[in-house]
Design a protein around this motif. Sequence first.
Motif, mmCIF file in Angstrom:
data_model
loop_
_atom_site.group_PDB
_atom_site.id
_atom_site.type_symbol
_atom_site.label_atom_id
_atom_site.label_comp_id
_atom_site.label_asym_id
_atom_site.label_seq_id
_atom_site.Cartn_x
_atom_site.Cartn_y
_atom_site.Cartn_z
ATOM 1 N N GLN A 155 17.564 -44.711 47.737
ATOM 2 C CA GLN A 155 18.195 -44.922 46.439
ATOM 3 C C GLN A 155 17.403 -44.195 45.342
ATOM 4 N N VAL A 156 18.116 -43.582 44.428
ATOM 5 C CA VAL A 156 17.486 -42.844 43.336
ATOM 6 C C VAL A 156 16.909 -43.828 42.318
ATOM 7 N N VAL A 157 15.604 -43.720 42.075
ATOM 8 C CA VAL A 157 14.956 -44.577 41.082
ATOM 9 C C VAL A 157 14.605 -43.796 39.816
ATOM 10 N N GLU A 158 14.634 -42.470 39.905
ATOM 11 C CA GLU A 158 14.345 -41.647 38.726
ATOM 12 C C GLU A 158 14.973 -40.283 38.908
ATOM 13 N N GLU A 159 15.675 -39.820 37.889
ATOM 14 C CA GLU A 159 16.267 -38.488 37.913
ATOM 15 C C GLU A 159 16.344 -37.965 36.494
ATOM 16 N N GLY A 211 9.680 -36.464 28.679
ATOM 17 C CA GLY A 211 9.944 -37.855 28.362
ATOM 18 C C GLY A 211 9.022 -38.760 29.169
ATOM 19 N N TYR A 212 9.440 -40.015 29.360
ATOM 20 C CA TYR A 212 8.562 -40.984 29.979
ATOM 21 C C TYR A 212 9.334 -41.874 30.953
ATOM 22 N N LEU A 213 8.592 -42.393 31.928
ATOM 23 C CA LEU A 213 9.155 -43.398 32.819
ATOM 24 C C LEU A 213 9.390 -44.687 32.038
ATOM 25 N N ALA A 214 10.418 -45.413 32.421
ATOM 26 C CA ALA A 214 10.704 -46.695 31.766
ATOM 27 C C ALA A 214 9.563 -47.672 32.025
ATOM 28 N N ASP A 215 9.349 -48.569 31.084
ATOM 29 C CA ASP A 215 8.267 -49.546 31.222
ATOM 30 C C ASP A 215 8.440 -50.423 32.463
ATOM 31 N N ASP A 216 9.705 -50.712 32.835
ATOM 32 C CA ASP A 216 9.950 -51.557 34.003
ATOM 33 C C ASP A 216 10.175 -50.755 35.282
ATOM 34 N N SER A 217 9.903 -49.461 35.239
ATOM 35 C CA SER A 217 10.086 -48.620 36.418
ATOM 36 C C SER A 217 9.040 -48.966 37.473
ATOM 37 N N PRO A 218 9.420 -48.974 38.766
ATOM 38 C CA PRO A 218 8.418 -49.206 39.822
ATOM 39 C C PRO A 218 7.427 -48.058 39.944
ATOM 40 N N LEU A 219 7.768 -46.911 39.397
ATOM 41 C CA LEU A 219 6.877 -45.751 39.425
ATOM 42 C C LEU A 219 5.866 -45.826 38.283
ATOM 43 N N THR A 242 3.053 -33.653 35.071
ATOM 44 C CA THR A 242 3.039 -35.104 35.262
ATOM 45 C C THR A 242 4.195 -35.748 34.509
ATOM 46 N N LEU A 243 4.725 -36.797 35.123
ATOM 47 C CA LEU A 243 5.703 -37.671 34.484
ATOM 48 C C LEU A 243 5.148 -39.078 34.587
ATOM 49 N N HIS A 244 5.015 -39.767 33.472
ATOM 50 C CA HIS A 244 4.331 -41.061 33.467
ATOM 51 C C HIS A 244 4.953 -41.967 32.420
#
Length: 254
Positions: free
Chosen positions: A172-176, A201-209, A185-187
Motif C-alpha cells: 500500500q502506498v504510504v507516501e507519493e 515539502g515534508y512528511l505528515a506528522d502522523d506518517s509512519p515514515l 532527503t524527505l523528512h
Amino acid sequence: MNLMTLGLFDLAGPVLSWLDQALAAVVPAAGRLVLWGLVAAILSMALYAALSPQHRLRRVRDDAVEARRALDRFEGSFEEARPLMARMFSTSMKQLGLVLAPAVLASLPLLFMLAWLHGAFSYTLPERPGAVDLRTQPEGYEAVVQPSQVASYSGIPVVETPSLVVRDGRGQVVEERPLNAPVTTLHKEQWWNLLIANPLGYLADDSPLELVELDLPRLEVLPVGPWWMRTWEFVFFTTLVAASLAIKFLFRLV
C-alpha cells in the motif's frame, strides 16, 4: 516552492535562480560559480567595510603590534612581564570585539547565497530514476522513483515530473509526491526548516515514515580532477577566498 513555503535563507533563491538561468545560456556552470563567488566576496567585504570602524581598528591594531614588540624586547622576569602581557591580551580582545559584530553581519549575504547554491548545484535528478538507491527510516518500506511520463494536453506532449513512491510491506502506498527538485532527503518538518526549507515539502506528522534518503548523483561542474575538485564548493569557495583576500589587501581593510 512558493514564497509561503520558503525558509528565511531561501528568500533570495527565486531571484538568484532567475539570474543564473539567464546566464546559463552563455556561461557554463563553473563560470557562473566563479561569478557568484566574486559577487559574494564583493557584497560581504563592502558590508564589512561599511559596518566596521576602520580608523579605530587601525589604531587598535597598531597598539596590539606595539604591545607584542614590547613583550618581545622585554628581558626581565615573568612577574615583571605581566603588565606587558595584559596589555597585549587587552588590545587583542579589543580588536576582536570591534570586528565580531561587523563580520557576522557581513556574512549574511553569503548565507543566503549558500542556501541557494546547495540546492542549485549539489545534486542532479537521475537520467534513469529506477537506478536511484533509496533508504527509509524505519526500515521495511519499499521506496522507488517512478520514471517521468509523457502526457498530452490539448494535443501538446508534456513530460511529467518523476515521482517518489513509498509502499509498506503490504504494497500500500504510504507516501507519493513529485520529485521536482534534486533533494536527497524527505523528512518531517523541523525547527530549522524555518531557516532553510525542503523543496520537496515534508512528511505528515502522523506518517509512519521518519525519513526517506535518496542517493542522487552529485553534480560535477568541472570535467577534471578528484571528486572534491569537481564540485561547486571547490569552485565557489576558492573564488570567494581569493577575491576576499584581494579586496582586503587592495583596500587595506583591518
